[in-house]
Design a protein around this motif. Sequence first.
Motif, mmCIF file in Angstrom:
data_model
loop_
_atom_site.group_PDB
_atom_site.id
_atom_site.type_symbol
_atom_site.label_atom_id
_atom_site.label_comp_id
_atom_site.label_asym_id
_atom_site.label_seq_id
_atom_site.Cartn_x
_atom_site.Cartn_y
_atom_site.Cartn_z
ATOM 1 N N TYR A 95 0.831 -1.212 0.000
ATOM 2 C CA TYR A 95 0.000 0.000 0.000
ATOM 3 C C TYR A 95 0.862 1.257 0.000
ATOM 4 C CZ TYR A 95 -3.674 -3.311 0.975
ATOM 5 O OH TYR A 95 -4.529 -4.368 0.878
ATOM 6 N N TYR A 96 1.950 1.225 0.771
ATOM 7 C CA TYR A 96 2.865 2.357 0.781
ATOM 8 C C TYR A 96 3.460 2.571 -0.611
ATOM 9 C CZ TYR A 96 6.900 5.279 1.787
ATOM 10 O OH TYR A 96 7.830 6.287 1.764
ATOM 11 N N TYR A 129 5.757 5.763 7.211
ATOM 12 C CA TYR A 129 4.396 5.771 6.666
ATOM 13 C C TYR A 129 3.593 6.929 7.260
ATOM 14 C CZ TYR A 129 5.499 0.936 5.230
ATOM 15 O OH TYR A 129 6.067 -0.181 4.685
ATOM 16 N N ARG A 130 3.751 7.168 8.558
ATOM 17 C CA ARG A 130 3.021 8.266 9.205
ATOM 18 C C ARG A 130 3.473 9.618 8.670
ATOM 19 N NH1 ARG A 130 3.363 7.303 15.432
ATOM 20 N NH2 ARG A 130 2.326 9.318 15.452
ATOM 21 N N VAL A 131 4.773 9.769 8.456
ATOM 22 C CA VAL A 131 5.283 11.027 7.909
ATOM 23 C C VAL A 131 4.742 11.232 6.488
ATOM 24 C CG1 VAL A 131 7.370 12.241 7.149
ATOM 25 C CG2 VAL A 131 7.326 11.102 9.374
ATOM 26 N N ALA A 132 4.706 10.174 5.704
ATOM 27 C CA ALA A 132 4.170 10.283 4.342
ATOM 28 C C ALA A 132 2.702 10.711 4.382
ATOM 29 C CB ALA A 132 4.325 8.962 3.602
ATOM 30 N N LEU A 133 1.911 10.071 5.241
ATOM 31 C CA LEU A 133 0.497 10.429 5.345
ATOM 32 C C LEU A 133 0.336 11.869 5.840
ATOM 33 C CD1 LEU A 133 -2.511 9.799 5.209
ATOM 34 C CD2 LEU A 133 -2.321 8.745 7.498
ATOM 35 N N GLY A 134 1.074 12.243 6.864
ATOM 36 C CA GLY A 134 1.000 13.609 7.374
ATOM 37 C C GLY A 134 1.389 14.647 6.338
ATOM 38 N N THR A 135 2.388 14.342 5.540
ATOM 39 C CA THR A 135 2.833 15.258 4.488
ATOM 40 C C THR A 135 1.751 15.426 3.421
ATOM 41 O OG1 THR A 135 5.135 14.614 4.873
ATOM 42 C CG2 THR A 135 4.644 15.664 2.779
ATOM 43 N N VAL A 136 1.153 14.317 3.001
ATOM 44 C CA VAL A 136 0.091 14.383 1.986
ATOM 45 C C VAL A 136 -1.116 15.138 2.531
ATOM 46 C CG1 VAL A 136 -1.553 12.987 0.654
ATOM 47 C CG2 VAL A 136 0.851 12.342 0.722
#
Length: 195
Positions: A95-96, A129-136
């Motif tokens: 998913y990532y 993964y959390r940083v990617a989601l937070g950035t998006v």
Amino acid sequence: YYMGDFRGSVEDFETSLCLCVLTPCSLWCMSAAYVELGQCRSARDGLIALLRHKRRPSSLLYPAAGLFSRIGDDELALQSCEELARKEPGSAVGYYGQALFMSRMGYPSLAIQSRLRKACELSPDSIEYRVALGTVLSSSGSFREAQNVLGSLRLDSVISSPLATRIARAAELAGDHERASLWWARSLRLDTMMI
């Protein structure tokens, strides 16, 4: 291949192809050697053969996606990650990877967010993964939600300057300048530790 003799390993793989069917791992190694030699078309052919191999293990799908990306074929990289998510729905990396390649290809933010949410759900301790989601989320204007995703991260839990920088940028976008300055300082500290 593992010793770094890419030209020699390609020659050996090509000779083996005349004598037998290569294993999935051998196909990946041959394709990786082609990538290192700049032979993108041959690498792509080897990777497609890997994807079609009936004994291909799921564990080679994300590394194959990485090679597809290195030769500029994000569409096949995305397909590899989609296949991984189908074969192993409990694996966060599929998913990532989908989110990563969808982002590169300009997919809508909501589609990317849904993949990242699934990755975070399956691997809640993954800082990346959390940083990617937070950035998006920050980039799409969902600042409060981004702060909820990133706000609980402890400074000492992030040991990568690029990740700390991404968190700082997300905090700036959200207007949380105090948190951003803490993360900028963390990023700088990590950079100086590398010198």
